[in-house]
Design a protein around this motif. Structure first.
Motif, PDB file in Angstrom:
ATOM      1  N   ALA A   1      41.699  11.192  34.118  1.00  0.00           N
ATOM      2  CA  ALA A   1      40.523  11.203  33.245  1.00  0.00           C
ATOM      3  C   ALA A   1      40.118   9.776  32.868  1.00  0.00           C
ATOM      4  O   ALA A   1      38.924   9.462  32.809  1.00  0.00           O
ATOM      5  CB  ALA A   1      40.796  12.028  31.998  1.00  0.00           C
ATOM      6  N   ASP A   2      41.105   8.905  32.639  1.00  0.00           N
ATOM      7  CA  ASP A   2      40.800   7.504  32.328  1.00  0.00           C
ATOM      8  C   ASP A   2      40.002   6.850  33.452  1.00  0.00           C
ATOM      9  O   ASP A   2      39.112   6.050  33.211  1.00  0.00           O
ATOM     10  CB  ASP A   2      42.082   6.707  32.105  1.00  0.00           C
ATOM     11  N   ILE A   3      40.313   7.224  34.684  1.00  0.00           N
ATOM     12  CA  ILE A   3      39.655   6.627  35.849  1.00  0.00           C
ATOM     13  C   ILE A   3      38.313   7.294  36.147  1.00  0.00           C
ATOM     14  O   ILE A   3      37.304   6.625  36.335  1.00  0.00           O
ATOM     15  CB  ILE A   3      40.564   6.725  37.088  1.00  0.00           C
ATOM     16  N   TYR A   4      38.306   8.642  36.211  1.00  0.00           N
ATOM     17  CA  TYR A   4      37.141   9.353  36.738  1.00  0.00           C
ATOM     18  C   TYR A   4      36.185   9.899  35.682  1.00  0.00           C
ATOM     19  O   TYR A   4      35.007  10.101  35.976  1.00  0.00           O
ATOM     20  CB  TYR A   4      37.603  10.495  37.649  1.00  0.00           C
ATOM     21  N   THR A   5      36.674  10.173  34.501  1.00  0.00           N
ATOM     22  CA  THR A   5      35.792  10.691  33.450  1.00  0.00           C
ATOM     23  C   THR A   5      36.127  10.040  32.107  1.00  0.00           C
ATOM     24  O   THR A   5      36.484  10.740  31.156  1.00  0.00           O
ATOM     25  CB  THR A   5      35.897  12.227  33.334  1.00  0.00           C
ATOM     26  N   PRO A   6      36.015   8.720  32.016  1.00  0.00           N
ATOM     27  CA  PRO A   6      36.375   8.053  30.766  1.00  0.00           C
ATOM     28  C   PRO A   6      35.487   8.479  29.592  1.00  0.00           C
ATOM     29  O   PRO A   6      35.866   8.315  28.446  1.00  0.00           O
ATOM     30  CB  PRO A   6      36.200   6.571  31.089  1.00  0.00           C
TER      31      PRO A   6
END
Length: 108
Positions: A8-13
């Motif tokens: 989530a940090d990478i793709y949907t921050p």
């Protein structure tokens, strides 16, 4: 659930899961409503599609003559036979073997 948070940090921050989120454990719509066969068929179609494209990759996408030959074989089998022959037989006529998930795994 650390993996879910890192992804989530990478793709949907902008939409991180809350700490209590257990979506990864709740993929129930596949199993609870008769959707499983449909989902399986979508995945199997992806396997066949990636494997069919693999035929083009194997001859080298920059090898125009070889790509044309594979394209003709695709036309004469997959596109020509269509729904008149079982999909597994059409695929075997094109690739000379049963479908393999290797190409899908390579592309995903």
């Amino acid at each position: 659930f650390d993996v879910q948070r890192r992804m989530a940090d990478i793709y949907t921050p902008y939409a991180k899961p809350v700490a209590e989120d257990r979506f990864l454990c709740g993929f129930g719509h596949i199993f609870a409503g008769g959707y499983s066969a449909g989902y399986y068929s979508y995945k199997w179609a992806e396997v066949m599609s990636a494997d069919a494209f693999g035929a083009f990759e194997e001859v080298g996408l920059d090898n125009e003559e070889a790509v044309k030959e594979v394209g003709k074989k695709f036309r004469d089998t997959v596109l020509s036979l269509g729904g008149g022959v079982a999909p597994s037989e059409v695929f075997k006529k094109f690739r000379g073997r049963d479908p393999s998930p290797e190409a899908l795994l390579r592309h995903n």
